[in-house]
Design an enzyme around this catalytic site. Sequence first.
Site, mmCIF file in Angstrom:
data_model
loop_
_atom_site.group_PDB
_atom_site.id
_atom_site.type_symbol
_atom_site.label_atom_id
_atom_site.label_comp_id
_atom_site.label_asym_id
_atom_site.label_seq_id
_atom_site.Cartn_x
_atom_site.Cartn_y
_atom_site.Cartn_z
ATOM 1 N N HIS A 1 40.628 18.158 -7.077
ATOM 2 C CA HIS A 1 41.754 19.018 -6.702
ATOM 3 C C HIS A 1 42.558 19.511 -7.902
ATOM 4 C CE1 HIS A 1 40.999 18.410 -2.485
ATOM 5 N NE2 HIS A 1 40.624 17.186 -2.842
ATOM 6 N N ASP B 1 38.189 11.707 -10.881
ATOM 7 C CA ASP B 1 37.705 12.714 -9.933
ATOM 8 C C ASP B 1 38.698 13.875 -9.954
ATOM 9 O OD1 ASP B 1 37.238 14.262 -7.677
ATOM 10 O OD2 ASP B 1 36.631 12.565 -6.436
ATOM 11 N N GLU C 1 41.512 9.600 -8.576
ATOM 12 C CA GLU C 1 41.550 11.060 -8.514
ATOM 13 C C GLU C 1 42.618 11.490 -9.512
ATOM 14 O OE1 GLU C 1 41.948 12.635 -4.496
ATOM 15 O OE2 GLU C 1 40.930 10.876 -3.712
ATOM 16 N N LYS D 1 35.821 23.591 -4.171
ATOM 17 C CA LYS D 1 37.273 23.751 -3.993
ATOM 18 C C LYS D 1 37.731 24.986 -4.771
ATOM 19 C CE LYS D 1 37.711 19.141 -2.356
ATOM 20 N NZ LYS D 1 36.304 18.746 -2.291
ATOM 21 N N SER E 1 44.045 14.007 -3.034
ATOM 22 C CA SER E 1 43.698 15.072 -2.092
ATOM 23 C C SER E 1 44.652 15.176 -0.916
ATOM 24 C CB SER E 1 42.274 14.867 -1.576
ATOM 25 O OG SER E 1 42.177 13.645 -0.887
ATOM 26 N N HIS F 1 39.597 9.064 -2.499
ATOM 27 C CA HIS F 1 38.794 9.745 -1.483
ATOM 28 C C HIS F 1 37.685 8.836 -0.926
ATOM 29 C CE1 HIS F 1 35.740 12.780 -0.132
ATOM 30 N NE2 HIS F 1 36.842 13.311 0.375
ATOM 31 N N ASN G 1 40.385 24.410 0.752
ATOM 32 C CA ASN G 1 40.522 24.062 -0.667
ATOM 33 C C ASN G 1 40.070 25.210 -1.572
ATOM 34 O OD1 ASN G 1 41.418 21.406 -0.141
ATOM 35 N ND2 ASN G 1 39.310 20.853 0.379
HETATM 36 N N1 PMP Z 1 36.419 13.869 -4.209
HETATM 37 C C1 PMP Z 1 37.578 14.297 -3.696
HETATM 38 C C2 PMP Z 1 38.857 13.834 -4.308
HETATM 39 C C3 PMP Z 1 37.595 15.166 -2.602
HETATM 40 O O1 PMP Z 1 38.754 15.580 -2.080
HETATM 41 C C4 PMP Z 1 36.360 15.594 -2.055
HETATM 42 C C5 PMP Z 1 36.283 16.583 -0.899
HETATM 43 N N2 PMP Z 1 37.307 16.580 -0.024
HETATM 44 C C6 PMP Z 1 35.178 15.106 -2.603
HETATM 45 C C7 PMP Z 1 35.239 14.259 -3.686
HETATM 46 C C8 PMP Z 1 33.853 15.471 -2.021
HETATM 47 O O2 PMP Z 1 33.460 16.724 -2.432
HETATM 48 P P1 PMP Z 1 32.411 17.593 -1.583
HETATM 49 O O3 PMP Z 1 33.193 18.266 -0.523
HETATM 50 O O4 PMP Z 1 31.814 18.519 -2.568
HETATM 51 O O5 PMP Z 1 31.418 16.631 -1.020
#
Ligand code: PMP
Length: 604
Positions: free
Chosen positions: A205, A202, A173, A237, A177, A130, A44
């Site tokens: 991405h 969130d 989101e 990311k 993701s 997520h 990412n």
């Molecule tokens: N939210 C989303 C949409 C994600 O894709 C991710 C990580 N894949 C996270 C939260 C978690 O973030 P972190 O890797 O910093 O724990």
Amino acid sequence: MAESTEQNGLRAELRAELEGLEQANQLRSLASPSDSLGVDFVSNDYLGLSAHPTLCDAAASAASAYGSGGRASRLLGGGALAHVFLEKLAANWLSVEAALFFPSGYQANLGLIGALAGRGDAIFSDELNHASIIDGARLSRARTFVYPHLDLEGLERALVHAKNARRRLVITESIFSMDGDLAPLEELDRLCAKHDAWLIVDEAHAAGLLGPEGAGACAALDHEFERLAARLITGGKALGCSGAIVAGSHELCEVLINRARSFVFTTAPPPASATALAAAISLVRSSDTGREATLLHARKLAESLGLPTPAAAIVPFPARNEEHALELQAKLAASGLDVRAIRPPTVPSGTSRLRIVCHATNTEAELEDLARLLRAEKASAPTPEPELASRLFVTGTDTGIGKTVVSALLVRAARRLGPARYWKPVQTGPDSDTDEVSNLAELEQTHLLPPAFQFPEPASPHTAARAAGREIPSGALETSLAGIRRTLAGERLIVELAGGLLVPLRDHFTQLDWLELHAPPLVLVARSGLGTLNHTLLSIEALRKRHLEPRALFLVGEPHEANRSTLAQMSGVAAIFEVPLFENLGASALDEWLDQNPLEQLFS
Ligand code: PMP
């Protein structure tokens, strides 16, 4: 150190679990960081910032100035000025009053959701959100409604249903993701305004990639948000660092400092992380070049593969099944391209794919290689067959309440649409539900699927297994089910569980735990008469706590209008059917009932 017999037992259980995963092509392992699988189409680190000298220098000098650790929770004097500076910078970047730095995005979601929602509140969560959002919702103890991906009508129905909740939070989101698509943020904000709900977005991405100065998908819109309570930006990311920022009002951040357990009860992130992240934010604000290149790469790649235009950098390439996804991953790795297969349970069953992540740093030649190899794959791929039998689980509030008759009804209804079978994974006691259903549904004897486990004692599976000197090993039912679904690809499979939801399959593992692991479509069977309200509403609450939504509720027994209408009003289940105690239980009675009560909708 010698290993005790008990430890050996655990080791054997764990091995069986791993074997189950392997047989379902769902076993994961860690590649050694030194085993590079090739050009990065997986991380990412969209903008390639993780190796940027400005960020590395910032981290190094912060480590020299402040030391390597955060030393304590921020509430006990941990952290450094670097944290405060980062939070002010982030608030300015995102045009909000305040921001708070968490050690990771996972922890930020857990803390944020838990601080804003609790018992008596309602959370509305997109089904593709997520895991950190799912876990945050679970831990919060709020009632959670999972709405179908991007489905505004489904969300609105749930909002109306939960109108009496103390507080309503819609969580999504912005860029998803695994699918890389964009949530309808403006419409979500409007729905929140209409139904007095608050929106949490969130931006993991989208941050760094979309919007002016890379401030994310909300900032990219020409829309003044009325109900946006919080945004979450992850540092790991596009920003190439780690940690996460929650952004919103002063009051929001104050509440988080007081209530977000994953902030309060954890050591402050290292000052070097805060400093590097601040440097990354300054970098992404100062230039559009990296994000423009990333988005262009993703668009071009999707176009050349005939896939929908991606909203940001993620291009999902559909595979036929788990095995095919792994084959594609290996084939690309052999050509020096690192693209990863994404399989259940990360994505819903039947949607295994390659998740291609484009980066600013990818070259035209790398992208062309990737497109060429995948185009060849698409051209040579046979027309995808329906890969697995679809399944519908029949669960109940209790034993002896009519699950078997409902299963027979469902098999007969499914057979109106095509071939269908019945499977009782665990049969206990002398009766055979398989025989009863096969009689009622007139299944051919050659088409019967025997239970995976059969025990003579009429008791719960774990007790009956123990009485027989056995145990249902972890992963065993899953392996049997996967095998049946593969063999019966294209058919419909009705799976009847034993007794009620919380009946154990083995010690500390209930049928509900099994359902939660695989989230199959399901219906709930309950009695119609006295006592049903409590049992049924508790069962539905337990299902929803695990993000499982019954497609229908069957009330079996003497029709009871008051119970039916109370359950219709209070359960929120989409469809309720009343099944009488048939005087002449047999194929024609079931068919007559089905003519009045079409169940085909349950198989869509
Ligand atoms: N939210 C989303 C949409 C994600 O894709 C991710 C990580 N894949 C996270 C939260 C978690 O973030 P972190 O890797 O910093 O724990």
